[in-house]
Motif scaffolding. Structure first.
Motif, PDB file in Angstrom:
ATOM      1  N   LYS A 215     -23.894  -9.440  33.461  1.00 43.73           N
ATOM      2  CA  LYS A 215     -24.930  -8.474  33.829  1.00 43.73           C
ATOM      3  C   LYS A 215     -26.288  -8.827  33.227  1.00 43.73           C
ATOM      4  CE  LYS A 215     -21.766  -4.572  34.464  1.00 43.73           C
ATOM      5  NZ  LYS A 215     -21.427  -3.180  34.049  1.00 43.73           N
ATOM      6  N   GLY A 216     -26.338  -9.961  32.508  1.00 40.09           N
ATOM      7  CA  GLY A 216     -27.607 -10.421  31.967  1.00 40.09           C
ATOM      8  C   GLY A 216     -27.945  -9.893  30.589  1.00 40.09           C
ATOM      9  N   TYR A 217     -26.931  -9.473  29.832  1.00 39.16           N
ATOM     10  CA  TYR A 217     -27.161  -8.935  28.493  1.00 39.16           C
ATOM     11  C   TYR A 217     -26.640  -9.901  27.429  1.00 39.16           C
ATOM     12  CZ  TYR A 217     -28.602  -4.635  30.682  1.00 39.16           C
ATOM     13  OH  TYR A 217     -29.288  -3.717  31.427  1.00 39.16           O
ATOM     14  N   ALA A 218     -27.351  -9.927  26.295  1.00 40.39           N
ATOM     15  CA  ALA A 218     -27.030 -10.885  25.243  1.00 40.39           C
ATOM     16  C   ALA A 218     -25.800 -10.478  24.445  1.00 40.39           C
ATOM     17  CB  ALA A 218     -28.224 -11.045  24.298  1.00 40.39           C
ATOM     18  N   GLN A 219     -25.579  -9.170  24.284  1.00 42.27           N
ATOM     19  CA  GLN A 219     -24.486  -8.694  23.453  1.00 42.27           C
ATOM     20  C   GLN A 219     -24.060  -7.314  23.921  1.00 42.27           C
ATOM     21  OE1 GLN A 219     -22.379  -9.650  21.438  1.00 42.27           O
ATOM     22  NE2 GLN A 219     -23.084 -11.470  20.352  1.00 42.27           N
ATOM     23  N   VAL A 220     -22.963  -6.825  23.300  1.00 45.23           N
ATOM     24  CA  VAL A 220     -22.487  -5.464  23.569  1.00 45.23           C
ATOM     25  C   VAL A 220     -22.662  -4.613  22.318  1.00 45.23           C
ATOM     26  CG1 VAL A 220     -20.813  -6.212  25.295  1.00 45.23           C
ATOM     27  CG2 VAL A 220     -20.097  -6.022  22.915  1.00 45.23           C
ATOM     28  N   LEU A 221     -22.878  -3.330  22.530  1.00 49.17           N
ATOM     29  CA  LEU A 221     -22.917  -2.376  21.431  1.00 49.17           C
ATOM     30  C   LEU A 221     -21.595  -1.621  21.435  1.00 49.17           C
ATOM     31  CD1 LEU A 221     -24.638  -1.013  19.182  1.00 49.17           C
ATOM     32  CD2 LEU A 221     -25.215   0.733  20.876  1.00 49.17           C
ATOM     33  N   TRP A 222     -20.856  -1.740  20.323  1.00 52.93           N
ATOM     34  CA  TRP A 222     -19.543  -1.119  20.225  1.00 52.93           C
ATOM     35  C   TRP A 222     -19.668   0.331  19.754  1.00 52.93           C
ATOM     36  CZ3 TRP A 222     -15.947  -3.810  22.504  1.00 52.93           C
ATOM     37  CH2 TRP A 222     -16.003  -5.210  22.492  1.00 52.93           C
ATOM     38  N   LEU A 223     -18.931   1.211  20.426  1.00 58.72           N
ATOM     39  CA  LEU A 223     -18.823   2.596  20.005  1.00 58.72           C
ATOM     40  C   LEU A 223     -17.475   2.808  19.315  1.00 58.72           C
ATOM     41  CD1 LEU A 223     -20.267   4.378  23.175  1.00 58.72           C
ATOM     42  CD2 LEU A 223     -21.486   3.600  21.126  1.00 58.72           C
ATOM     43  N   ASP A 224     -17.330   3.927  18.624  1.00 56.70           N
ATOM     44  CA  ASP A 224     -16.083   4.181  17.892  1.00 56.70           C
ATOM     45  C   ASP A 224     -14.908   4.293  18.869  1.00 56.70           C
ATOM     46  OD1 ASP A 224     -15.050   7.328  17.990  1.00 56.70           O
ATOM     47  OD2 ASP A 224     -17.161   7.094  18.521  1.00 56.70           O
ATOM     48  N   GLY A 225     -13.722   3.978  18.381  1.00 57.17           N
ATOM     49  CA  GLY A 225     -12.534   3.919  19.231  1.00 57.17           C
ATOM     50  C   GLY A 225     -11.857   5.247  19.476  1.00 57.17           C
ATOM     51  N   ILE A 226     -12.340   6.323  18.880  1.00 56.24           N
ATOM     52  CA  ILE A 226     -11.703   7.631  19.038  1.00 56.24           C
ATOM     53  C   ILE A 226     -12.492   8.509  20.008  1.00 56.24           C
ATOM     54  CG2 ILE A 226     -10.827   9.668  17.854  1.00 56.24           C
ATOM     55  CD1 ILE A 226      -9.436   7.047  17.073  1.00 56.24           C
ATOM     56  N   GLU A 227     -13.723   8.812  19.668  1.00 54.83           N
ATOM     57  CA  GLU A 227     -14.535   9.694  20.499  1.00 54.83           C
ATOM     58  C   GLU A 227     -15.438   8.940  21.467  1.00 54.83           C
ATOM     59  OE1 GLU A 227     -16.031  13.360  18.424  1.00 54.83           O
ATOM     60  OE2 GLU A 227     -15.540  12.184  16.633  1.00 54.83           O
TER      61      GLU A 227
END
Length: 363
Positions: A215-227
């Protein structure tokens, strides 16, 4: 401390060194590597520096089947006075042991491991690039080598250090990057191995990274695995936000890696009397701050990139532009200060830098 006895076997066929302006990250490796072996009941033995070469491992080695491995990443710099400088390497060895403990792996003597690294750098010091923005990347790692298919901790391990001359981690360089907020995949959860630097954490993130790249993005931003609402890391980096003059970074919660650059940034901000807070921060809070014109800047921190400014977040197909997509003043100040300390260009008021002084002819 007992001196580390290292057997040295120098190569008789040195490799051609790459040009500084053609350096990719982690593609080329130096002439030598450091190795040590662990056998349960005997401890770490057979410390040696030898020519860089492929390993011979049994196909049943536990590393291949159950992923018992940990690693670290740090850099060596060549200063103008000719000395080799390391940035907080004792913190890396400490974190290596923290990761090993989580993976049921044997601990290394941190001081002796650092001594082995210094000896390796003395031998391959000619590989440290000197051009602006370049360095020698250092990868210590431990793998489980016992040939056994039972699900239990290995009784044999190999500790190694390899070196690679590198340029900028991102092709964009120090320019702001675009980040895709990940809503489907999860990197880690508290109680798992997110706080350890182990291979599985990175393998589990490859799919999301692949989607982001498409999609043309350099990285991903991770969110918490619960909420799936609280921010954790950006790619393999820690993340910071400057909101209305205050710098905020997610608090360590058991699933976030305690970055050494992260720790250094916090100390620098405190030294500069800039408000900095470690706490939970949600993506909704970031969106609100951006909409209200209060999101001054954001950046990732890590060994490879040092400071990576962020110019845009894409969250649920909504683009949140940060600082008009330009690098912020604080990001630039942090980058210049950290790299200046690392390379010896500016004063180190914290005692972070260690010099490797012994010349190669004394080995």
């Amino acid at each position: 401390m007992t001196a580390l006895k290292i057997q040295v076997n120098l190569t008789d066929s040195k490799k051609e060194k790459p040009l500084s302006d053609h350096l990719e990250f982690g593609r080329v490796f130096t002439d030598h590597m450091f190795s040590a072996d662990y056998i349960e009941g005997q401890g770490w033995t057979n410390h040696r520096i030898e020519p860089y070469a492929p390993l011979q491992l049994d196909p049943a080695s536990i590393i291949f089947h159950y992923g018992q491995t940990v690693f670290e990443g740090l850099k060596a710099y060549s200063s103008k006075d000719g000395t080799i400088k390391l940035f907080r390497p004792e913190q890396n060895m400490k974190r290596l042991n923290q990761s090993s403990e989580r993976l049921c792996m044997p601990l290394v003597n941190e001081e002796l491991a650092l001594e082995g690294l210094k000896r390796l750098l003395e031998i391959d010091q000619e590989w440290i690039p000197t051009a602006e923005g370049t360095s020698l990347y250092i990868r210590p790692f431990i793998i489980a080598t016992e040939a056994y298919l039972g699900v239990s901790p290995s009784k044999k391990y190999k500790f190694m250090i390899i070196l690679s001359p590198v340029g900028s981690y991102y092709k964009e360089g120090i320019h702001p990057v675009k980040i895709l907020v990940e809503n489907e995949y999860v990197r880690a959860v508290a109680g798992g191995t997110g706080m350890a630097k182990t291979a599985g954490n990175y393998a589990s993130g490859l799919k999301a990274q692949q989607v982001a790249a498409e999609k043309g993005y350099a990285q991903v931003l991770w969110l918490d695995g619960i909420e799936r609402k609280y921010i954790e890391e950006v790619g393999a980096m820690n993340i910071f936000f400057k909101i209305n003059g205050e710098v905020i970074t997610p608090a360590l919660n058991g699933s976030i890696l305690e970055g050494i650059t992260r720790k250094s940034v916090i100390q620098l901000l405190q030294h500069w009397n800039i408000p900095v807070t470690e706490r939970k921060i949600s993506m909704e809070e970031i969106r609100t701050a951006q909409k209200n014109g209060l999101l001054d800047e954001s950046f990732g921190t890590g060994t490879a990139a040092v400071i990576s400014p962020i110019g845009e977040f894409n969250w649920k197909d909504e683009k949140l532009v940060v600082n008009n997509g330009e690098m912020g003043g604080l990001s630039e100040r942090l980058y210049n200060t950290l790299t200046g300390i690392q390379t010896g260009k500016i004063e180190d008021p914290f005692g972070w830098v260690i010099e490797v002084e012994k010349p190669i002819n004394q080995l």
